[in-house]
Structure formats: C-alpha cells, structure tokens
Write a protein that holds these residues in place. Structure first.
Motif, PDB file in Angstrom:
ATOM      1  N   SER A  24      -2.641   9.697   3.200  1.00  0.00           N
ATOM      2  CA  SER A  24      -2.121   9.570   4.368  1.00  0.00           C
ATOM      3  C   SER A  24      -1.886  10.947   5.205  1.00  0.00           C
ATOM      4  CB  SER A  24      -0.774   8.820   4.754  1.00  0.00           C
ATOM      5  OG  SER A  24       0.214   9.757   3.748  1.00  0.00           O
ATOM      6  N   CYS A  25      -1.839  11.862   4.312  1.00  0.00           N
ATOM      7  CA  CYS A  25      -1.643  13.377   4.945  1.00  0.00           C
ATOM      8  C   CYS A  25      -2.009  14.398   4.023  1.00  0.00           C
ATOM      9  CB  CYS A  25      -0.256  13.709   5.463  1.00  0.00           C
ATOM     10  SG  CYS A  25       1.104  13.065   4.470  1.00  0.00           S
TER      11      CYS A  25
ATOM     12  N   ILE B 178      -7.826  12.689   8.319  1.00  0.00           N
ATOM     13  CA  ILE B 178      -6.522  12.607   7.993  1.00  0.00           C
ATOM     14  C   ILE B 178      -5.574  13.827   8.484  1.00  0.00           C
ATOM     15  CG2 ILE B 178      -5.302  12.749   5.661  1.00  0.00           C
ATOM     16  CD1 ILE B 178      -7.599  11.413   4.451  1.00  0.00           C
TER      17      ILE B 178
ATOM     18  N   MET C 149       0.680  -1.136  -0.072  1.00  0.00           N
ATOM     19  CA  MET C 149      -0.007  -0.107   0.118  1.00  0.00           C
ATOM     20  C   MET C 149       0.933   1.223   0.020  1.00  0.00           C
ATOM     21  SD  MET C 149      -3.219   0.883  -0.027  1.00  0.00           S
ATOM     22  CE  MET C 149      -3.963  -0.325   0.802  1.00  0.00           C
TER      23      MET C 149
ATOM     24  N   LYS D 148      11.114  11.516  -1.752  1.00  0.00           N
ATOM     25  CA  LYS D 148       9.507  10.968  -2.081  1.00  0.00           C
ATOM     26  C   LYS D 148       9.577  10.815  -3.659  1.00  0.00           C
ATOM     27  CE  LYS D 148       8.634  11.719   2.330  1.00  0.00           C
ATOM     28  NZ  LYS D 148       8.599  10.531   3.280  1.00  0.00           N
TER      29      LYS D 148
ATOM     30  N   ALA E 244      -3.420   2.393  -2.699  1.00  0.00           N
ATOM     31  CA  ALA E 244      -2.738   3.568  -2.199  1.00  0.00           C
ATOM     32  C   ALA E 244      -3.643   4.186  -1.231  1.00  0.00           C
ATOM     33  CB  ALA E 244      -2.750   4.556  -3.397  1.00  0.00           C
ATOM     34  N   GLU E 245      -3.362   4.948  -0.459  1.00  0.00           N
ATOM     35  CA  GLU E 245      -4.068   5.502   0.687  1.00  0.00           C
ATOM     36  C   GLU E 245      -3.682   7.096   0.949  1.00  0.00           C
ATOM     37  OE1 GLU E 245      -4.003   3.373   4.261  1.00  0.00           O
ATOM     38  OE2 GLU E 245      -2.000   4.025   4.947  1.00  0.00           O
TER      39      GLU E 245
ATOM     40  N   ALA F 255       4.354   9.986   4.380  1.00  0.00           N
ATOM     41  CA  ALA F 255       4.174   9.806   3.132  1.00  0.00           C
ATOM     42  C   ALA F 255       5.187   8.878   2.181  1.00  0.00           C
ATOM     43  CB  ALA F 255       3.466  10.788   2.462  1.00  0.00           C
ATOM     44  N   ASP F 256       4.891   8.008   1.254  1.00  0.00           N
ATOM     45  CA  ASP F 256       5.899   7.400   0.618  1.00  0.00           C
ATOM     46  C   ASP F 256       6.050   8.218  -1.025  1.00  0.00           C
ATOM     47  OD1 ASP F 256       6.170   4.962   2.127  1.00  0.00           O
ATOM     48  OD2 ASP F 256       4.313   4.420   1.332  1.00  0.00           O
TER      49      ASP F 256
ATOM     50  N   LYS G  12       1.459   5.032   0.551  1.00  0.00           N
ATOM     51  CA  LYS G  12       0.887   6.095   1.516  1.00  0.00           C
ATOM     52  C   LYS G  12       1.131   7.595   0.760  1.00  0.00           C
ATOM     53  CE  LYS G  12       1.304   3.895   5.795  1.00  0.00           C
ATOM     54  NZ  LYS G  12       1.986   4.050   7.220  1.00  0.00           N
TER      55      LYS G  12
END
Length: 381
Positions: free
Chosen positions: A31-32, A47, A1, A86, A28-29, A62-63, A3
């Motif tokens: 995250s911020c 969030i 997943m 990133k 995917a999600e 976050a990725d 982020k």
C-alpha cells in the motif's frame, strides 16, 4: 486483505516488492513505500511513496510494516511501528543485541501486535529435513554437531559501497550478524541454545573492517552433546558441511545432498559396549537424499506473517525466534571479547554496554565507493 507498508527499497526491499506485486504473497497488497531517496522501479510507480517514515505510518494506510533497512536501524524502527499500532516484519537481525530484541518481544505482547523476523533459511528443504530428523528421534540422541560454513566470501568493495557495513556503529558485528546469522538461526532452530560456549573471533583478518570476518566456536549442550561452528567471509571457495553424529545415525549435509548412515543394530552406544570384536564397527545402511531449490524463502515467511496478522494462523517467526540466533551471535562475540568460556544465557546488559563502547569509538563511512557492480544472483543465498 492486509495492507503492507515497506521501509527500505534497497536489494532486499526490491525482493519484497517483487513478492508482494507478483502474487507470491497471498491476501496482501503493497500500500505504501518509504525510502530516503526516490527509487526508479516500475512495480511501485503507482504506489504512494514517502521519504518520511512518520508520515508514511500516519498516512499510508498500512496495517503492517516490513522493515528492510540497514541493521542498526531495525530496533528503533520496529519500536516506532509497534507503538503506532502496526504489526511488524523485520529483516534479520531483529536488533543488534539481545537486550533490545527482548524489549521488542515484550513490547509486541504489550501492544497486542506481531513482531516477526525474516528467518527465511528455515524454509530451505534440507534444513527442514534435518530439523524433522532431530525432532522425531530418527537420528537418536545427538552426540556431536559440526558445521563448517565458510562460503560466505565477500570482497572489500562489498563493505566499501555502504556507509555502515563492517563497522561497529553500523552492523555491531560482521559475518556473525550479517551473513552467517542465517546458519546460526538454523542451528538454534534445530538444536536449541547451548549451556555454554567458547568462541575465537578474528577482527578484520581478511578485510579492512572493524568487525569479525572469521569465527571458530565450541559449544556444550546438556546430556554431553558438543558442537562446533566455524564461519568466514574471507575464504574462497569455502565449504558448507554440516555433520550430525547421533546414536542411531550419522548424517552429513553437503552440496545439496543429505547422506544418512543408519546403524543396522539401532544403537551405536549399544554396539560400542556390547561387541566382542576389538576393531569391530557397526553395520550401516547409507541413503542419499537430494534437494533441489531453496524452498519458499522470503515469500514463505511473509505468507506466514500475513496469515498470522489476519488471525488465520500462528506466527512461526516471531521475535522470540529472532532472539535465538542473536543470542548465539552475541555470545560468540562476548566470549571473544572476554577471552573466556561464557554461560548461555549470558548477561545481556554487559554485552550491550561493551557494544555501546565500541560503537562510541566507531564512525560510519563519510565516503562510499560508487563503482560497485551488483550481481543479484550471488546476493541472496
């Protein structure tokens, strides 16, 4: 997943929120999120919200980062995110000039990260079909292309509601860099870049703005292919007519339909040279293909980006692709500035210098209109 962190919660940012929270984007999600102001959106109520970009990058977990901020911020934000390790997906345009776009492309390679661009019009079914016809040779050798794209109408309040729109300091261009950049990208994606062009840009012809709101461009490609591209944000209702004259077929894209006239003999050139009839014309077979919907658009591009970040597929919308449309847009402006034909590729640093001079004498609006009404059905095309 994967982020994902999102910078910019305006209209485009809201669209990304919808896609990321509805399941339209897989694996995917969200995250911020980050913006200068707090946004009342129930979809991001739980969030983590940041008003400081550096803090979000450091603490948000976050990725990858999606950048949906005004155009003039794209380069510095993308650079900051890449240097922080990133992966990045930037809204169009990737930057304001090709010199900066190429720096991001090089930086992404050096960092071992992906820098992608939101080139969502490439997912439009009718453009995909045209791309397929040109690439496969179904049309034959392309002799001439004409795209009249003048239905990008914008009223004055569209510019007045933002501090940055319609200004050299804010957008570094007008209809070319903001609205028609989608069509320019599709054009470059299908046909590649010309070897030279001559453009005539009209600045503030229809609006009280600094930048171009009408453009006529003539391009020359290898093997005698010629092309014209016309766009405007000041005409209504305008039109979207895309013509391709090939040796095997003549194609017209308009009103969601693709009219294909195929030459029965196979080659228009052969008929032209061989026929004995002084006013003869080749026999053709006409077919009409109709297309409904706009394709996957933003969600499709983001799904590809996520898949590439997870190492599952190749990124189809990386920085090198973003450079293509920016090259054409910058070249058209440079040609108009110099009032002459210019080669492509052109002198990146010369354009950057001219742009910097224009931006130095430009200021963002100190006051913006607050009485605007947003109709989101007309906002995205």
């Amino acid at each position: 997943m994967l982020k994902i962190g999102l910078i910019g919660l305006g209209p485009i940012g809201s669209l990304h929120i919808d896609n990321l929270t509805s399941g339209a984007v897989k694996d995917a999600e969200l995250s911020c999120v980050c913006d200068m102001r707090k946004v009342d959106n129930p979809k991001i109520a739980d969030i983590p919200f940041y008003s400081d970009i550096d803090q979000m990058i450091k603490e948000g977990g976050a990725d990858a980062i999606v950048i949906a901020t005004p155009s003039f911020t794209h380069f510095e934000l993308a650079k900051k995110c890449l240097l922080a390790g990133k992966n990045v997906l930037v809204e169009k345009p990737i930057s304001l000039c090709t010199a900066d776009a190429k720096k991001l492309e090089a930086l992404a390679k050096d960092c071992g990260k992906i820098c992608a661009v939101m080139l969502n019009q490439r997912t439009t079914p009718i453009y995909k079909r045209i791309k397929e016809m040109v690439s496969s040779g179904e049309i034959g050798k392309v002799n001439r292309v004409s795209w009249n794209m003048t239905n990008w109408f914008r009223p004055q309040i569209y510019f007045d509601m933002s501090a940055w729109r319609g200004l050299w300091k804010g957008e570094a261009g007008g209809v070319l860099i903001n609205q028609a950049i989608h069509n320019i990208d599709a054009f470059a994606w299908i046909f590649g870049l010309p070897q030279s062009l001559r453009a005539w840009c009209k600045f503030g012809k229809y609006h009280n703005i600094e930048v171009e709101d009408e453009v006529t461009c003539y391009m020359e490609y290898p093997e005698n292919m010629t092309a014209t591209f016309i766009t405007s944000s000041g005409e209504h209702p305008g039109s979207n007519r895309f013509e391709i004259s090939g040796d095997k077929a003549y194609v017209v894209s308009e009103d969601g339909k693709l009219k294909i006239h195929k030459f029965v003999g196979g080659s228009l050139r052969e008929f032209t040279l061989d026929t004995k009839y002084a006013f003869g014309t080749p026999e053709t077979v006409e077919t009409v293909e109709e297309f409904e919907g706009k394709g996957g658009q933003h969600a499709e591009v983001m799904n590809n980006f996520v898949s590439a970040c997870l190492g599952k597929s190749k990124c189809d919308y990386d920085a090198s692709q973003g450079v293509l449309s920016l090259t054409l847009a910058n070249a058209m402006l440079l040609s108009s500035f110099k009032n002459s034909e210019i080669p492509v590729p052109f002198d990146d640093e010369l354009y950057a210098k001219i742009l910097a001079e224009k931006q130095a004498s430009s200021e963002l609006r100190k006051e913006v209109r607050k009485d605007f009404i947003l109709d989101f059905k007309k906002s995205f095309r």
